[in-house]
Scaffold this motif. Structure first.
Motif, mmCIF file in Angstrom:
data_model
loop_
_atom_site.group_PDB
_atom_site.id
_atom_site.type_symbol
_atom_site.label_atom_id
_atom_site.label_comp_id
_atom_site.label_asym_id
_atom_site.label_seq_id
_atom_site.Cartn_x
_atom_site.Cartn_y
_atom_site.Cartn_z
ATOM 1 N N VAL A 52 0.802 -1.003 0.145
ATOM 2 C CA VAL A 52 0.036 -0.006 -0.090
ATOM 3 C C VAL A 52 0.895 1.356 0.100
ATOM 4 O O VAL A 52 1.844 1.268 0.782
ATOM 5 N N GLU A 53 0.536 2.110 -0.773
ATOM 6 C CA GLU A 53 1.226 3.494 -0.892
ATOM 7 C C GLU A 53 0.512 4.497 -0.895
ATOM 8 O O GLU A 53 -0.378 4.926 -1.946
ATOM 9 N N ALA A 54 0.259 5.298 0.209
ATOM 10 C CA ALA A 54 -0.683 6.270 0.206
ATOM 11 C C ALA A 54 -0.153 7.673 -0.622
ATOM 12 O O ALA A 54 0.991 7.851 -0.664
ATOM 13 N N LEU A 55 -1.385 8.507 -1.090
ATOM 14 C CA LEU A 55 -0.682 9.667 -1.799
ATOM 15 C C LEU A 55 -0.545 10.618 -1.075
ATOM 16 O O LEU A 55 -0.977 10.548 0.091
ATOM 17 N N SER A 56 -0.111 11.909 -1.392
ATOM 18 C CA SER A 56 0.203 12.781 -0.488
ATOM 19 C C SER A 56 -1.398 13.524 -0.344
ATOM 20 O O SER A 56 -2.070 13.607 -1.335
ATOM 21 N N PRO A 57 -1.566 14.114 0.927
ATOM 22 C CA PRO A 57 -2.786 14.805 1.375
ATOM 23 C C PRO A 57 -3.051 15.918 -0.025
ATOM 24 O O PRO A 57 -4.271 16.039 -0.481
ATOM 25 N N ALA A 58 -1.925 16.591 -0.290
ATOM 26 C CA ALA A 58 -2.271 17.737 -1.506
ATOM 27 C C ALA A 58 -2.267 17.188 -2.663
ATOM 28 O O ALA A 58 -3.497 17.958 -3.504
ATOM 29 N N ILE A 64 -9.601 16.403 -5.984
ATOM 30 C CA ILE A 64 -11.255 16.794 -5.589
ATOM 31 C C ILE A 64 -11.545 18.297 -6.178
ATOM 32 O O ILE A 64 -12.276 18.514 -6.890
ATOM 33 N N ASP A 65 -10.320 19.153 -6.068
ATOM 34 C CA ASP A 65 -10.736 20.336 -6.538
ATOM 35 C C ASP A 65 -10.830 20.486 -7.874
ATOM 36 O O ASP A 65 -11.665 21.168 -8.513
ATOM 37 N N ALA A 66 -9.987 19.750 -8.850
ATOM 38 C CA ALA A 66 -10.211 19.598 -10.242
ATOM 39 C C ALA A 66 -11.572 18.964 -10.713
ATOM 40 O O ALA A 66 -12.196 19.866 -11.518
ATOM 41 N N CYS A 67 -12.088 18.314 -9.986
ATOM 42 C CA CYS A 67 -13.490 17.746 -10.241
ATOM 43 C C CYS A 67 -14.590 18.700 -10.092
ATOM 44 O O CYS A 67 -15.419 18.851 -10.894
ATOM 45 N N VAL A 68 -14.469 19.258 -8.896
ATOM 46 C CA VAL A 68 -15.582 20.126 -8.363
ATOM 47 C C VAL A 68 -15.525 21.342 -9.079
ATOM 48 O O VAL A 68 -16.558 21.970 -9.515
ATOM 49 N N SER A 69 -14.374 21.909 -9.565
ATOM 50 C CA SER A 69 -14.240 23.375 -10.097
ATOM 51 C C SER A 69 -14.860 23.220 -11.563
ATOM 52 O O SER A 69 -15.104 24.211 -12.168
ATOM 53 N N ASP A 70 -14.586 22.014 -12.162
ATOM 54 C CA ASP A 70 -14.911 21.885 -13.594
ATOM 55 C C ASP A 70 -16.452 21.191 -13.888
ATOM 56 O O ASP A 70 -17.341 21.811 -14.210
ATOM 57 N N ILE A 71 -16.186 20.120 -13.636
ATOM 58 C CA ILE A 71 -17.266 19.038 -13.691
ATOM 59 C C ILE A 71 -18.405 19.332 -13.131
ATOM 60 O O ILE A 71 -19.633 19.514 -13.336
ATOM 61 N N ALA A 91 -12.210 15.780 4.288
ATOM 62 C CA ALA A 91 -13.134 16.582 5.217
ATOM 63 C C ALA A 91 -13.143 18.276 5.054
ATOM 64 O O ALA A 91 -14.246 18.479 4.849
ATOM 65 N N ASP A 92 -12.036 18.895 5.114
ATOM 66 C CA ASP A 92 -11.996 20.145 4.656
ATOM 67 C C ASP A 92 -12.497 20.375 3.316
ATOM 68 O O ASP A 92 -13.190 21.231 3.082
ATOM 69 N N ARG A 93 -12.358 19.745 2.208
ATOM 70 C CA ARG A 93 -12.879 19.774 0.933
ATOM 71 C C ARG A 93 -14.423 19.592 0.952
ATOM 72 O O ARG A 93 -15.124 20.379 0.447
ATOM 73 N N LEU A 94 -15.170 18.865 1.689
ATOM 74 C CA LEU A 94 -16.270 18.354 1.640
ATOM 75 C C LEU A 94 -17.303 19.267 2.355
ATOM 76 O O LEU A 94 -18.329 19.150 2.241
ATOM 77 N N GLU A 95 -16.733 19.839 3.363
ATOM 78 C CA GLU A 95 -17.554 20.674 4.241
ATOM 79 C C GLU A 95 -18.062 21.734 3.386
ATOM 80 O O GLU A 95 -17.419 22.476 2.978
ATOM 81 N N GLY A 96 -19.258 22.033 3.391
ATOM 82 C CA GLY A 96 -19.809 23.308 2.530
ATOM 83 C C GLY A 96 -20.008 22.642 1.321
ATOM 84 O O GLY A 96 -20.662 23.789 0.284
ATOM 85 N N LEU A 97 -19.945 21.632 0.765
ATOM 86 C CA LEU A 97 -19.890 21.302 -0.529
ATOM 87 C C LEU A 97 -21.403 21.283 -0.998
ATOM 88 O O LEU A 97 -21.905 21.335 -1.949
ATOM 89 N N ARG A 126 -14.828 13.520 11.735
ATOM 90 C CA ARG A 126 -15.507 14.488 10.985
ATOM 91 C C ARG A 126 -16.247 14.072 9.913
ATOM 92 O O ARG A 126 -17.065 14.497 9.535
ATOM 93 N N LEU A 127 -15.525 12.923 8.968
ATOM 94 C CA LEU A 127 -16.460 12.489 8.019
ATOM 95 C C LEU A 127 -17.675 11.945 8.336
ATOM 96 O O LEU A 127 -18.705 12.224 7.558
ATOM 97 N N MET A 128 -18.003 11.142 9.364
ATOM 98 C CA MET A 128 -19.150 10.709 9.890
ATOM 99 C C MET A 128 -20.125 11.797 10.251
ATOM 100 O O MET A 128 -21.140 11.607 9.746
#
Length: 250
Positions: A52-58, A64-71, A91-97, A126-128
């Motif tokens: 398993v190799e996690a990606l960076s949070p950034a 997420i930003d790319a999808c939300v801002s365009d599509i 959680a930061d990105r989804l709050e208020g979506l 936070r996610l729950m």
């Protein structure tokens, strides 16, 4: 008819049975438009997870930003997160979506491999809280504090019973302010159960993205999973994948 735009935030399954791959298949078969924010890369098959190799949070946030801002997004499904830092940035990105969110609190793969450490599980809080629905299986529900704890915190959840004992499978929907609703059905005897949780949660999100009421969305998702289990192609030596491609929506 314009398809519902469903964003899956989850890990990749190299064998195609679970994770992002199962989500894309499910969303597509149910008529939605699937988008992804990959949280981690896994090397796995029907017998287990070997790396398993996690990606960076950034990077997760950027997807997420790319999808939300365009599509744009009509509903979100959250699966494997990979780290506590990723859970927090999601959680930061989804709050208020302002769209339905289905959170599958993935902790252990069907094969038994651990996919979330204690810090990541702690960050699930936070996610729950922001999710429309959380979908724990039996051990995940215990790890999250059990029925009493989730009810006390006002969490809406679907307690899945697929990994409980018995000839009948019971799923219990608990929503604050309403009586619990229970579905019961005969267990499908099969070892091809890889990706059931991913499939169920993304199917629910697909329906919610079309503005289907929650109870109906859960019922439709359960039926989709059962049909996919029955249509499993028989691949692999362990917990094989389901047959998403053979299921036609009603």
């Amino acid at each position: 008819m314009t398809p519902a735009r469903i964003l899956s935030i989850a890990g990749s399954d190299s064998s195609g049975g679970a994770g992002i791959q199962a989500d894309i298949k499910t969303i597509t078969m149910l008529g939605g438009f699937a988008m992804t924010a990959i949280t981690a890369i896994t090397a796995q098959n029907t017998c287990g997870v070997t790396a398993v190799e996690a990606l960076s949070p950034a990077m997760v946030a950027a997807q997420i930003d790319a999808c939300v801002s365009d599509i744009g997004v009509d509903a979100v499904k959250i699966g494997m997160l990979g780290s506590a830092a990723i859970a927090q940035v999601v959680a930061d990105r989804l709050e208020g979506l302002g769209v339905p969110v289905v959170f599958d609190p993935v902790m252990v793969a069907t094969s038994g491999s651990v996919l979330a450490d204690a810090a990541t599980v702690a960050a699930f809080e936070r996610l729950m809280a922001l999710a429309t629905l959380t979908t724990p299986n039996v051990p995940e529900l215990v790890a999250l504090g059990g029925d009493e704890a989730l009810r006390a915190r006002g969490i809406a959840y679907l307690a899945k019973g697929g990994d409980a004992e018995g000839e009948m499978v019971e799923d219990r929907l608990v929503v604050p302010g309403a009586e619990p609703l229970v579905w019961s059905a005969p267990r499908i005897a099969t070892r091809h159960t890889h990706g059931t949780g991913c499939t169920l949660s993304s199917a629910i999100a697909s329906s919610l993205g079309r503005r289907v009421p929650l109870v109906i969305a859960v019922a439709q998702a359960r039926e989709f999973v059962r049909k996919a289990l029955e249509a499993a192609p028989g691949f692999g030596a362990g917990h094989g994948p389901m047959g998403h491609q053979a299921v036609r929506p009603n």
